[in-house]
Design a protein around this motif. Structure first.
Motif, PDB file in Angstrom:
ATOM      1  N   LEU A 120       0.834  -1.208   0.000  1.00  9.80           N
ATOM      2  CA  LEU A 120       0.000   0.000   0.000  1.00  9.80           C
ATOM      3  C   LEU A 120       0.870   1.259   0.000  1.00  9.80           C
ATOM      4  N   HIS A 121       2.011   1.188   0.711  1.00 12.23           N
ATOM      5  CA  HIS A 121       2.944   2.316   0.725  1.00 12.23           C
ATOM      6  C   HIS A 121       3.448   2.593  -0.696  1.00 12.23           C
ATOM      7  N   ILE A 122       3.842   1.552  -1.407  1.00  9.86           N
ATOM      8  CA  ILE A 122       4.394   1.734  -2.760  1.00  9.86           C
ATOM      9  C   ILE A 122       3.314   2.249  -3.726  1.00  9.86           C
TER      10      ILE A 122
ATOM     11  N   THR B  23       1.122   7.052  -6.923  1.00 10.09           N
ATOM     12  CA  THR B  23       0.103   8.045  -7.290  1.00 10.09           C
ATOM     13  C   THR B  23       0.552   9.450  -6.862  1.00 10.09           C
ATOM     14  N   TRP B  24       1.254   9.512  -5.703  1.00  7.29           N
ATOM     15  CA  TRP B  24       1.766  10.829  -5.261  1.00  7.29           C
ATOM     16  C   TRP B  24       2.784  11.357  -6.265  1.00  7.29           C
ATOM     17  N   MET B  25       3.717  10.487  -6.674  1.00  9.85           N
ATOM     18  CA  MET B  25       4.773  10.907  -7.594  1.00  9.85           C
ATOM     19  C   MET B  25       4.176  11.352  -8.937  1.00  9.85           C
TER      20      MET B  25
ATOM     21  N   GLY C 230       3.961   4.581   5.478  1.00 12.97           N
ATOM     22  CA  GLY C 230       5.402   4.726   5.731  1.00 12.97           C
ATOM     23  C   GLY C 230       5.701   4.673   7.223  1.00 12.97           C
ATOM     24  N   LEU C 231       4.904   5.411   8.019  1.00 17.14           N
ATOM     25  CA  LEU C 231       5.133   5.403   9.472  1.00 17.14           C
ATOM     26  C   LEU C 231       4.798   4.035  10.075  1.00 17.14           C
ATOM     27  N   ALA C 232       3.782   3.355   9.504  1.00 18.08           N
ATOM     28  CA  ALA C 232       3.465   1.993   9.974  1.00 18.08           C
ATOM     29  C   ALA C 232       4.664   1.068   9.731  1.00 18.08           C
TER      30      ALA C 232
ATOM     31  N   ILE D   1      22.683   4.547   7.717  1.00 14.89           N
ATOM     32  CA  ILE D   1      22.571   5.941   7.252  1.00 14.89           C
ATOM     33  C   ILE D   1      21.265   6.163   6.490  1.00 14.89           C
ATOM     34  N   TRP D   2      20.794   5.093   5.789  1.00 14.83           N
ATOM     35  CA  TRP D   2      19.674   5.280   4.861  1.00 14.83           C
ATOM     36  C   TRP D   2      18.393   5.862   5.479  1.00 14.83           C
ATOM     37  N   PRO D   3      18.024   5.505   6.759  1.00 11.16           N
ATOM     38  CA  PRO D   3      16.785   6.106   7.275  1.00 11.16           C
ATOM     39  C   PRO D   3      16.874   7.637   7.345  1.00 11.16           C
TER      40      PRO D   3
ATOM     41  N   CYS E  12      14.940  13.498   2.581  1.00 14.12           N
ATOM     42  CA  CYS E  12      14.361  13.686   1.237  1.00 14.12           C
ATOM     43  C   CYS E  12      12.834  13.661   1.277  1.00 14.12           C
ATOM     44  N   VAL E  13      12.285  12.832   2.152  1.00 11.78           N
ATOM     45  CA  VAL E  13      10.826  12.744   2.258  1.00 11.78           C
ATOM     46  C   VAL E  13      10.260  14.064   2.824  1.00 11.78           C
ATOM     47  N   ILE E  14      11.002  14.659   3.762  1.00 13.21           N
ATOM     48  CA  ILE E  14      10.569  15.961   4.294  1.00 13.21           C
ATOM     49  C   ILE E  14      10.651  17.027   3.184  1.00 13.21           C
TER      50      ILE E  14
ATOM     51  N   LEU F  14      14.999  13.968  -5.716  1.00 12.52           N
ATOM     52  CA  LEU F  14      14.658  13.396  -4.403  1.00 12.52           C
ATOM     53  C   LEU F  14      14.305  11.920  -4.525  1.00 12.52           C
ATOM     54  N   MET F  15      13.549  11.588  -5.576  1.00  8.09           N
ATOM     55  CA  MET F  15      13.142  10.192  -5.779  1.00  8.09           C
ATOM     56  C   MET F  15      14.364   9.280  -5.939  1.00  8.09           C
ATOM     57  N   LEU F  16      15.384   9.755  -6.685  1.00  9.08           N
ATOM     58  CA  LEU F  16      16.588   8.938  -6.878  1.00  9.08           C
ATOM     59  C   LEU F  16      17.234   8.620  -5.526  1.00  9.08           C
TER      60      LEU F  16
ATOM     61  N   SER G  66      18.283   4.891  -1.231  1.00 12.89           N
ATOM     62  CA  SER G  66      18.383   4.741   0.235  1.00 12.89           C
ATOM     63  C   SER G  66      17.653   3.488   0.701  1.00 12.89           C
ATOM     64  N   VAL G  67      16.406   3.358   0.243  1.00 15.01           N
ATOM     65  CA  VAL G  67      15.548   2.324   0.809  1.00 15.01           C
ATOM     66  C   VAL G  67      15.805   0.933   0.211  1.00 15.01           C
ATOM     67  N   VAL G  68      16.407   0.898  -0.973  1.00 17.23           N
ATOM     68  CA  VAL G  68      16.667  -0.405  -1.604  1.00 17.23           C
ATOM     69  C   VAL G  68      18.116  -0.846  -1.359  1.00 17.23           C
TER      70      VAL G  68
HETATM   71  C1  HEM Z   1       6.458   9.974   3.682  1.00 20.19           C
HETATM   72  C2  HEM Z   1       7.144   9.283   4.528  1.00 20.19           C
HETATM   73  C3  HEM Z   1       7.766   7.939   4.272  1.00 20.19           C
HETATM   74  C4  HEM Z   1       8.102   7.069   5.239  1.00 20.19           C
HETATM   75  C5  HEM Z   1       7.920   7.268   6.738  1.00 20.19           C
HETATM   76  C6  HEM Z   1       8.651   5.885   4.596  1.00 20.19           C
HETATM   77  C7  HEM Z   1       9.140   4.759   5.245  1.00 20.19           C
HETATM   78  C8  HEM Z   1       9.434   3.559   4.627  1.00 20.19           C
HETATM   79  C9  HEM Z   1       9.861   2.362   5.294  1.00 20.19           C
HETATM   80  C10 HEM Z   1      10.127   2.247   6.790  1.00 20.19           C
HETATM   81  C11 HEM Z   1      10.001   1.377   4.362  1.00 20.19           C
HETATM   82  C12 HEM Z   1      10.329  -0.098   4.611  1.00 20.19           C
HETATM   83  C13 HEM Z   1      11.737  -0.436   4.197  1.00 20.19           C
HETATM   84  C14 HEM Z   1      11.916  -1.940   4.229  1.00 20.19           C
HETATM   85  O1  HEM Z   1      10.958  -2.697   4.161  1.00 20.19           O
HETATM   86  O2  HEM Z   1      13.060  -2.363   4.311  1.00 20.19           O
HETATM   87  C15 HEM Z   1       9.671   1.956   3.082  1.00 20.19           C
HETATM   88  C16 HEM Z   1       9.691   1.271   1.874  1.00 20.19           C
HETATM   89  C17 HEM Z   1       9.700   1.882   0.648  1.00 20.19           C
HETATM   90  N1  HEM Z   1       9.530   3.247   0.421  1.00 20.19           N
HETATM   91 FE1  HEM Z   1       9.058   4.650   1.823  1.00 20.19          FE
HETATM   92  N2  HEM Z   1       8.640   6.077   3.227  1.00 20.19           N
HETATM   93  C18 HEM Z   1       8.126   7.326   2.982  1.00 20.19           C
HETATM   94  C19 HEM Z   1       8.001   7.906   1.721  1.00 20.19           C
HETATM   95  C20 HEM Z   1       8.456   7.344   0.534  1.00 20.19           C
HETATM   96  C21 HEM Z   1       8.610   8.027  -0.738  1.00 20.19           C
HETATM   97  C22 HEM Z   1       8.277   9.498  -0.975  1.00 20.19           C
HETATM   98  C23 HEM Z   1       9.091   7.114  -1.638  1.00 20.19           C
HETATM   99  C24 HEM Z   1       9.454   7.261  -3.104  1.00 20.19           C
HETATM  100  C25 HEM Z   1       9.610   8.384  -3.758  1.00 20.19           C
HETATM  101  C26 HEM Z   1       9.212   5.853  -0.959  1.00 20.19           C
HETATM  102  C27 HEM Z   1       9.621   4.674  -1.557  1.00 20.19           C
HETATM  103  C28 HEM Z   1       9.678   3.461  -0.940  1.00 20.19           C
HETATM  104  C29 HEM Z   1       9.936   2.193  -1.613  1.00 20.19           C
HETATM  105  C30 HEM Z   1      10.168   1.984  -3.101  1.00 20.19           C
HETATM  106  C31 HEM Z   1       9.940   1.204  -0.610  1.00 20.19           C
HETATM  107  C32 HEM Z   1      10.161  -0.311  -0.798  1.00 20.19           C
HETATM  108  C33 HEM Z   1      11.633  -0.641  -0.660  1.00 20.19           C
HETATM  109  C34 HEM Z   1      11.925  -2.132  -0.515  1.00 20.19           C
HETATM  110  O3  HEM Z   1      11.691  -2.682   0.547  1.00 20.19           O
HETATM  111  O4  HEM Z   1      12.403  -2.744  -1.452  1.00 20.19           O
HETATM  112  N3  HEM Z   1       8.847   6.029   0.367  1.00 20.19           N
HETATM  113  N4  HEM Z   1       9.338   3.293   3.258  1.00 20.19           N
END
Ligand code: HEM
Length: 149
Positions: free
Chosen positions: A15-17, A22-24, A74-76, A89-91, A97-99, A137-139, A144-146
């Motif tokens: 659901l986060h993705i 849709t936001w992007m 995201g917060l969940a 470092i990534w968080p 960037c999210v801010i 920012l997206m890059l 960071s997250v991957v």
């Molecule tokens: C708005 C506040 C946001 C918070 C608090 C947040 C937090 C998180 C967290 C904790 C994860 C889980 C990482 C994991 O499972 O290892 C995650 C996954 C992810 N987030 Fe966010 N995120 C936010 C916004 C965004 C934005 C703006 C983007 C992209 C532009 C994004 C892209 C992703 C992607 C692609 C994943 C999946 C990564 C993976 O596990 O392979 N997030 N996010």
């Protein structure tokens, strides 16, 4: 609560993705519409009203619900056990960037209101340049997250 969030993890992440996508879409498209609105439309003309409706619908009905969903899911994920390790470092790079992305969303909302009030002073060039902000920012966010450095 922790076990509940762990069980939901794949769903929360999906659901986060989806919400991110849709936001992007809106963050990329709205500044593009502003470019055409600035360069091709005379204020007060019929087309001006049409652009304002398109901008309002995109911002209010797509981007606002999306940013709320991105933050909630995201917060969940942050609260889910063993997902975020704060000694990496990534968080912090992702958080910064999210801010910045959230600030950009608000900035677009303020510019939309400028058009509504007939007081836009920004040029098409400014909107073209600002259009690159979400890309950069997206890059950083995705690496960071991957990559998780
Ligand atoms: C708005 C506040 C946001 C918070 C608090 C947040 C937090 C998180 C967290 C904790 C994860 C889980 C990482 C994991 O499972 O290892 C995650 C996954 C992810 N987030 Fe966010 N995120 C936010 C916004 C965004 C934005 C703006 C983007 C992209 C532009 C994004 C892209 C992703 C992607 C692609 C994943 C999946 C990564 C993976 O596990 O392979 N997030 N996010």
């Amino acid at each position: 609560m922790s076990e509940f969030l762990s069980n939901l993890y794949p769903w929360t992440k999906s659901l986060h993705i989806i919400a991110v996508l849709t936001w992007m879409a809106g963050l990329f498209y709205l500044p593009r519409i502003f470019v055409y609105h600035t360069e091709k439309v005379t204020p007060g003309h019929e087309t001006d009203a049409l652009f304002q409706v398109m901008e309002m619908k995109l911002y209010r009905y797509i981007m606002n619900p999306s940013i709320i969903a991105v933050w909630i899911f995201g917060l969940a994920l942050v609260l889910t056990p063993n997902v975020v390790y704060w000694d990496s470092i990534w968080p912090y790079t992702k958080g910064a960037c999210v801010i910045a992305m959230t600030w950009f969303h608000m900035w677009l909302g303020a510019r939309r209101k400028d058009f509504v009030a007939g007081r836009n002073t920004r040029t098409g060039r400014t909107f073209r340049m600002m259009n690159e902000v979400p890309t950069l920012l997206m890059l950083v966010i995705v690496f960071s997250v991957v990559v998780k450095f």
